[in-house]
Write a protein that holds these residues in place. Structure first.
Motif, PDB file in Angstrom:
ATOM      1  N   LEU A   1      12.860 -69.084  14.358  1.00 49.69           N
ATOM      2  CA  LEU A   1      12.358 -68.612  13.071  1.00 49.69           C
ATOM      3  C   LEU A   1      10.973 -68.016  13.290  1.00 49.69           C
ATOM      4  N   ILE A   2      10.815 -66.742  12.985  1.00 49.91           N
ATOM      5  CA  ILE A   2       9.571 -66.011  13.181  1.00 49.91           C
ATOM      6  C   ILE A   2       8.944 -65.770  11.808  1.00 49.91           C
ATOM      7  N   GLY A   3       7.694 -66.180  11.632  1.00 54.88           N
ATOM      8  CA  GLY A   3       6.992 -65.963  10.368  1.00 54.88           C
ATOM      9  C   GLY A   3       6.748 -64.485  10.118  1.00 54.88           C
ATOM     10  N   MET A   4       6.872 -64.078   8.866  1.00 54.93           N
ATOM     11  CA  MET A   4       6.686 -62.683   8.482  1.00 54.93           C
ATOM     12  C   MET A   4       5.646 -62.598   7.368  1.00 54.93           C
ATOM     13  N   PRO A   5       4.826 -61.533   7.390  1.00 55.52           N
ATOM     14  CA  PRO A   5       3.860 -61.352   6.301  1.00 55.52           C
ATOM     15  C   PRO A   5       4.580 -60.927   5.018  1.00 55.52           C
ATOM     16  N   PRO A   6       3.952 -61.136   3.867  1.00 56.74           N
ATOM     17  CA  PRO A   6       4.575 -60.690   2.622  1.00 56.74           C
ATOM     18  C   PRO A   6       4.683 -59.169   2.583  1.00 56.74           C
ATOM     19  N   ILE A   7       5.666 -58.684   1.826  1.00 55.62           N
ATOM     20  CA  ILE A   7       5.837 -57.244   1.655  1.00 55.62           C
ATOM     21  C   ILE A   7       4.672 -56.732   0.821  1.00 55.62           C
ATOM     22  N   GLY A   8       4.072 -55.679   1.263  1.00 55.82           N
ATOM     23  CA  GLY A   8       2.951 -55.112   0.523  1.00 55.82           C
ATOM     24  C   GLY A   8       2.566 -53.785   1.129  1.00 55.82           C
ATOM     25  N   PRO A   9       1.487 -53.203   0.677  1.00 54.32           N
ATOM     26  CA  PRO A   9       1.081 -51.907   1.206  1.00 54.32           C
ATOM     27  C   PRO A   9       0.703 -52.033   2.667  1.00 54.32           C
ATOM     28  N   PRO A  10       0.927 -51.050   3.506  1.00 57.05           N
ATOM     29  CA  PRO A  10       1.567 -49.784   3.179  1.00 57.05           C
ATOM     30  C   PRO A  10       3.095 -49.762   3.223  1.00 57.05           C
ATOM     31  N   PRO A  11       3.806 -50.757   3.858  1.00 54.68           N
ATOM     32  CA  PRO A  11       5.258 -50.595   3.969  1.00 54.68           C
ATOM     33  C   PRO A  11       5.997 -50.481   2.649  1.00 54.68           C
ATOM     34  N   GLY A  12       5.583 -51.208   1.606  1.00 53.56           N
ATOM     35  CA  GLY A  12       6.301 -51.193   0.332  1.00 53.56           C
ATOM     36  C   GLY A  12       6.552 -49.801  -0.221  1.00 53.56           C
ATOM     37  N   PRO A  13       5.516 -49.029  -0.513  1.00 62.05           N
ATOM     38  CA  PRO A  13       5.738 -47.680  -1.058  1.00 62.05           C
ATOM     39  C   PRO A  13       6.472 -46.760  -0.082  1.00 62.05           C
ATOM     40  N   THR A  14       6.207 -46.909   1.202  1.00 63.92           N
ATOM     41  CA  THR A  14       6.875 -46.073   2.204  1.00 63.92           C
ATOM     42  C   THR A  14       8.369 -46.359   2.226  1.00 63.92           C
ATOM     43  N   VAL A  15       8.732 -47.636   2.154  1.00 62.10           N
ATOM     44  CA  VAL A  15      10.149 -48.018   2.130  1.00 62.10           C
ATOM     45  C   VAL A  15      10.817 -47.449   0.892  1.00 62.10           C
TER      46      VAL A  15
END
Length: 89
Positions: free
Chosen positions: A20-34
């Protein structure tokens, strides 16, 4: 894992090679780009004459028994039943 107290309600993670690999919360910049990528792919892939591929956004994909990453965007076969858990081999 949540019931056992291993993960909290807001914890994010991906299962990769049995770990299990920890992941950061979804947020800028990936959110709008996705979101922009999803719109672009939708315009190109969903045509009146037939769907070229389906779009899977920020959801887990089961690669094998030990890996279920959550990529930002996945394109997959439109013939795959929608109710089937996305399995990529």
């Amino acid at each position: 894992m949540g019931t056992a107290g291993i993960l909290g309600e807001d914890d994010r993670g991906e299962l990769l090679d049995g770990r299990l690999i920890g992941m950061p919360p979804i947020g800028p910049p990936p959110g709008p780009t996705v979101n922009d990528l999803e719109k672009l792919f939708a315009r190109r892939l969903y045509k009146p004459e037939g769907t070229l591929a389906r779009i899977h956004v920020q959801n887990p994909i089961q690669l094998d028994d030990y890996s279920a990453p959550e990529p930002d965007v996945v394109l997959y076969d439109p013939e795959m039943p929608r109710n089937r858990r996305l399995l990529v081999r």
